[in-house]
Design an enzyme around this catalytic site. Structure first.
Site, PDB file in Angstrom:
ATOM      1  N   LYS A 124       0.863  -1.192   0.000  1.00 17.35           N
ATOM      2  CA  LYS A 124       0.000   0.000   0.000  1.00 17.35           C
ATOM      3  C   LYS A 124       0.888   1.225   0.000  1.00 17.35           C
ATOM      4  CE  LYS A 124      -4.431   0.993   0.139  1.00 17.35           C
ATOM      5  NZ  LYS A 124      -5.572   0.186  -0.329  1.00 17.35           N
ATOM      6  N   ASP A 164      -7.073   4.310  -4.477  1.00 20.91           N
ATOM      7  CA  ASP A 164      -7.746   4.140  -3.186  1.00 20.91           C
ATOM      8  C   ASP A 164      -8.384   5.508  -2.926  1.00 20.91           C
ATOM      9  OD1 ASP A 164      -7.874   2.070  -0.773  1.00 20.91           O
ATOM     10  OD2 ASP A 164      -7.585   4.012   0.150  1.00 20.91           O
TER      11      ASP A 164
HETATM   12  P1  NDP Z   1     -12.943   7.686  -2.804  1.00 17.66           P
HETATM   13  O1  NDP Z   1     -11.930   8.723  -2.618  1.00 17.66           O
HETATM   14  O2  NDP Z   1     -13.556   7.501  -4.157  1.00 17.66           O
HETATM   15  O3  NDP Z   1     -14.097   7.891  -1.742  1.00 17.66           O
HETATM   16  C1  NDP Z   1     -13.869   7.807  -0.367  1.00 17.66           C
HETATM   17  C2  NDP Z   1     -15.107   8.236   0.359  1.00 17.66           C
HETATM   18  O4  NDP Z   1     -14.941   8.181   1.766  1.00 17.66           O
HETATM   19  C3  NDP Z   1     -15.419   9.659   0.067  1.00 17.66           C
HETATM   20  O5  NDP Z   1     -16.772   9.838   0.165  1.00 17.66           O
HETATM   21  C4  NDP Z   1     -14.633  10.330   1.185  1.00 17.66           C
HETATM   22  O6  NDP Z   1     -14.960  11.652   1.415  1.00 17.66           O
HETATM   23  C5  NDP Z   1     -14.980   9.490   2.329  1.00 17.66           C
HETATM   24  N1  NDP Z   1     -14.004   9.636   3.397  1.00 17.66           N
HETATM   25  C6  NDP Z   1     -12.668   9.516   3.314  1.00 17.66           C
HETATM   26  N2  NDP Z   1     -12.095   9.723   4.511  1.00 17.66           N
HETATM   27  C7  NDP Z   1     -13.100  10.008   5.342  1.00 17.66           C
HETATM   28  C8  NDP Z   1     -13.150  10.318   6.705  1.00 17.66           C
HETATM   29  N3  NDP Z   1     -12.044  10.399   7.461  1.00 17.66           N
HETATM   30  N4  NDP Z   1     -14.371  10.518   7.252  1.00 17.66           N
HETATM   31  C9  NDP Z   1     -15.505  10.417   6.500  1.00 17.66           C
HETATM   32  N5  NDP Z   1     -15.505  10.128   5.195  1.00 17.66           N
HETATM   33  C10 NDP Z   1     -14.330   9.930   4.633  1.00 17.66           C
HETATM   34  O7  NDP Z   1     -12.321   6.321  -2.317  1.00 17.66           O
HETATM   35  P2  NDP Z   1     -12.827   4.853  -2.567  1.00 17.66           P
HETATM   36  O8  NDP Z   1     -14.280   4.818  -2.806  1.00 17.66           O
HETATM   37  O9  NDP Z   1     -11.897   4.271  -3.559  1.00 17.66           O
HETATM   38  O10 NDP Z   1     -12.499   4.175  -1.163  1.00 17.66           O
HETATM   39  C11 NDP Z   1     -13.477   4.015  -0.113  1.00 17.66           C
HETATM   40  C12 NDP Z   1     -13.060   2.887   0.809  1.00 17.66           C
HETATM   41  O11 NDP Z   1     -12.984   1.671   0.075  1.00 17.66           O
HETATM   42  C13 NDP Z   1     -11.678   3.042   1.462  1.00 17.66           C
HETATM   43  O12 NDP Z   1     -11.714   2.444   2.745  1.00 17.66           O
HETATM   44  C14 NDP Z   1     -10.781   2.239   0.541  1.00 17.66           C
HETATM   45  O13 NDP Z   1      -9.614   1.806   1.218  1.00 17.66           O
HETATM   46  C15 NDP Z   1     -11.714   1.082   0.219  1.00 17.66           C
HETATM   47  N6  NDP Z   1     -11.408   0.314  -0.962  1.00 17.66           N
HETATM   48  C16 NDP Z   1     -11.233   0.885  -2.186  1.00 17.66           C
HETATM   49  C17 NDP Z   1     -10.994   0.124  -3.300  1.00 17.66           C
HETATM   50  C18 NDP Z   1     -10.866   0.698  -4.660  1.00 17.66           C
HETATM   51  O14 NDP Z   1     -10.669  -0.078  -5.591  1.00 17.66           O
HETATM   52  N7  NDP Z   1     -10.994   1.982  -4.844  1.00 17.66           N
HETATM   53  C19 NDP Z   1     -10.844  -1.328  -3.192  1.00 17.66           C
HETATM   54  C20 NDP Z   1     -11.116  -1.849  -1.882  1.00 17.66           C
HETATM   55  C21 NDP Z   1     -11.357  -1.046  -0.838  1.00 17.66           C
HETATM   56  P3  NDP Z   1     -13.738  12.704   1.605  1.00 17.66           P
HETATM   57  O15 NDP Z   1     -12.749  12.458   0.503  1.00 17.66           O
HETATM   58  O16 NDP Z   1     -14.468  13.956   1.503  1.00 17.66           O
HETATM   59  O17 NDP Z   1     -13.132  12.498   2.935  1.00 17.66           O
HETATM   60  O1  2IT Z   2      -7.972  -1.593  -0.859  1.00 17.51           O
HETATM   61  C1  2IT Z   2      -7.890  -2.066  -2.010  1.00 17.51           C
HETATM   62  O2  2IT Z   2      -8.013  -3.272  -2.219  1.00 17.51           O
HETATM   63  C2  2IT Z   2      -7.674  -1.135  -3.125  1.00 17.51           C
HETATM   64  N1  2IT Z   2      -7.635   0.061  -2.892  1.00 17.51           N
HETATM   65  C3  2IT Z   2      -7.467  -1.661  -4.504  1.00 17.51           C
HETATM   66  C4  2IT Z   2      -6.053  -2.111  -4.710  1.00 17.51           C
HETATM   67  C5  2IT Z   2      -5.693  -2.502  -6.116  1.00 17.51           C
HETATM   68  O3  2IT Z   2      -4.504  -2.788  -6.304  1.00 17.51           O
HETATM   69  O4  2IT Z   2      -6.544  -2.532  -7.001  1.00 17.51           O
END
Ligand code: NDP
Ligand code: 2IT
Length: 444
Positions: A124, A164
């Site tokens: 990561k 992420d």
């Molecule tokens: P995005 O940046 O697209 O969205 C993240 C969301 O969470 C936004 O709405 C953001 O708002 C909010 N957020 C972030 N930090 C906080 C906080 N401290 N308090 C409240 N809200 C918060 O990211 P993703 O959708 O990609 O990621 C969301 C989650 O999914 C994370 O935990 C990530 O690790 C996980 N994930 C993502 C994957 C991927 O492929 N993208 C794969 C697997 C897991 P704001 O930015 O305004 O804080």
């Molecule tokens: O938390 C996760 O699994 C991700 N943000 C996606 C990682 C990836 O390599 O696609």
């Protein structure tokens, strides 16, 4: 293995790394029994080796703002474990990013990637850079500066980063452009790329879709489906968006999304153009969900609150770590929630998880339930290696099958007296594959 003793030692070595220690404790507690049944693990020091990253790169990223001012952010890449494949995991750009958060994410990624059935190790990275309010040109300059350091450490067979929080298609594009220039080659160095330059169809939707597929499998064990169910989603980013569209497609009514400013409750359901609007909201770079309530009359905004207070059948936390605590869990349970499937990484606190397990509702931990994102990244890597691209239906079918396989692995290792503990199942299944690979390959 003695979990408490190990945790005391780790706390002494890494004081204050709260999220990292939280993630490690959960895994150790789940695997304690199976570990102790396999004395070869103990003599090979598997636990001591798996809880520490192979290496961490820390660097500074100076960049010039549109106002001519120089800014300095910190950049990191944590290469945790590559016993079963190249390091693989996302990059997070958020002001809260620190080593504890990236180490927890990298550690989780080892087991998640192992569960996907694909050959990927865990890693990561990220930065405390805050994309909020930045222009495209500022984001580009930052990404270029970030890649100038990172490129030395990564490679298509070495370490393949992705998105992420705060890192989506735009950032991956800027990062890829700089890598291509420095390395003088076009290669599958990042996943989540644009479709015209090596990206995979369905990767943007994959985490959210995968989460709903996983929940669907869990529901099926109780003879239930998404049809007619009410769903609370948190976040409004990439994962929340994918989850909202798939849950809606399967006949559920999504009634909430949330941001750092509060949450939206829409009793008429967040579907169709309202789901499309989520993309607009994210792209606006304002990091608030309130504007939804101006745009759609049925959307009510609850300032500073979390969506878990609404009465729903299913909860899909898709925002960030520790966003659902014991009190939230109590409220969900009181309101009759039957299933919680984690789209985010570690969104439920340990106390909330304990309660879900105690009450025996369907609880899918992030490392299993959100593995569809990285799994589809793995499929993007395969397509890049073969220098061809698969149709959306083909990728989606593979993703769906992988989520079924992950569910099956959890059931295999997590079932006691007819009840499935998906936390235990995911941790044991993910761990065994990596531990056995480490055993085969000697002490390195
Ligand atoms: P995005 O940046 O697209 O969205 C993240 C969301 O969470 C936004 O709405 C953001 O708002 C909010 N957020 C972030 N930090 C906080 C906080 N401290 N308090 C409240 N809200 C918060 O990211 P993703 O959708 O990609 O990621 C969301 C989650 O999914 C994370 O935990 C990530 O690790 C996980 N994930 C993502 C994957 C991927 O492929 N993208 C794969 C697997 C897991 P704001 O930015 O305004 O804080
Ligand atoms: O938390 C996760 O699994 C991700 N943000 C996606 C990682 C990836 O390599 O696609």
């Amino acid at each position: 293995m003695n979990v408490d003793k190990l945790m005391i030692q780790l706390e002494q070595k890494h004081p204050g790394e709260v999220e990292y220690l939280q993630a490690v404790r959960e895994v150790l507690e789940s695997i304690e029994e199976i570990y102790n049944q396999n004395p070869q693990f103990e003599s090979a020091g598997i636990i001591e080796r798996i809880v520490e990253p192979d290496r961490i790169l820390t660097f500074k990223v100076p960049w010039v703002g549109d106002d001519g001012k120089v800014n300095v952010n910190l950049g990191y890449r944590v290469q945790f474990n590559n016993a079963i494949g190249p390091y693989k995991g996302g990059l997070r750009f958020h002001p809260s990013v620190n080593l504890s958060i990236l180490k927890f994410l990298g550690f989780e990624q080892i087991f998640k990637n192992s569960l996907t059935t694909l050959p990927m190790g865990g890693g990561k990275g990220g930065s405390d850079f805050d994309p909020k309010g930045k222009s495209d040109a500022e984001v580009m300059r930052f990404c270029q500066g970030f890649m100038m350091e990172l490129w030395k450490l990564i490679g298509p067979e070495t370490d393949v980063p992705a998105g992420d929080i705060g890192v989506g298609g735009r950032e991956i594009g800027f990062l890829y452009g700089m890598y291509r220039k420095l390395a003088r080659e076009n290669t599958g160095i990042l996943t989540g790329k644009g479709l015209n330059w090596g990206g995979s169809l369905v990767r943007p939707e994959a985490t959210g879709f995968g989460n709903v597929y996983f929940a669907k499998e869990m529901l099926a064990t109780k003879g239930e489906t998404f049809e007619g169910k009410t769903v609370a989603i948190s976040g409004f980013g990439n994962v929340a968006w994918g989850a909202a569209s798939k849950a809606t497609e399967l006949g559920a009514k999504v009634v909430t999304i949330s941001g750092p400013d509060g949450y939206i409750y829409d009793p008429e359901g967040i579907s169709g153009e309202k789901i499309d609007y989520m993309l607009e909201l994210r792209a606006s770079n304002n990091d608030i969900v309130k504007p939804y309530s101006y745009k759609f009359e049925s959307g009510q905004f609850y300032e500073g609150k979390r969506p878990w207070e609404q009465k729903v059948d299913i909860a899909l936390p898709c925002a960030t770590q520790n966003e659902l605590n014991k009190e939230d869990a109590e409220t969900l349970l009181k309101n009759g929630c039957i299933c919680v499937s984690e789209g985010a990484n570690m969104p439920s606190t340990p106390e909330a998880v304990e309660l879900f397990l105690e009450k025996k509702i369907l609880f899918g931990p992030g490392k299993a339930a959100n593995a569809g994102g990285v799994a589809t990244s793995g499929l993007e890597m395969s397509q890049n290696s073969m220098k061809l691209s698969w149709a959306a239906e083909e990728v989606d079918a593979k993703l769906h099958q992988i989520m079924r396989d992950i569910h099956e692995a959890c059931v295999k290792y997590g079932t006691t007296d007819g009840n499935v503990d998906y936390v235990k199942g995911a941790n044991i299944a993910g761990f065994l594959k990596v531990a056995n690979a480490m055993m085969d390959q000697g002490v390195i």
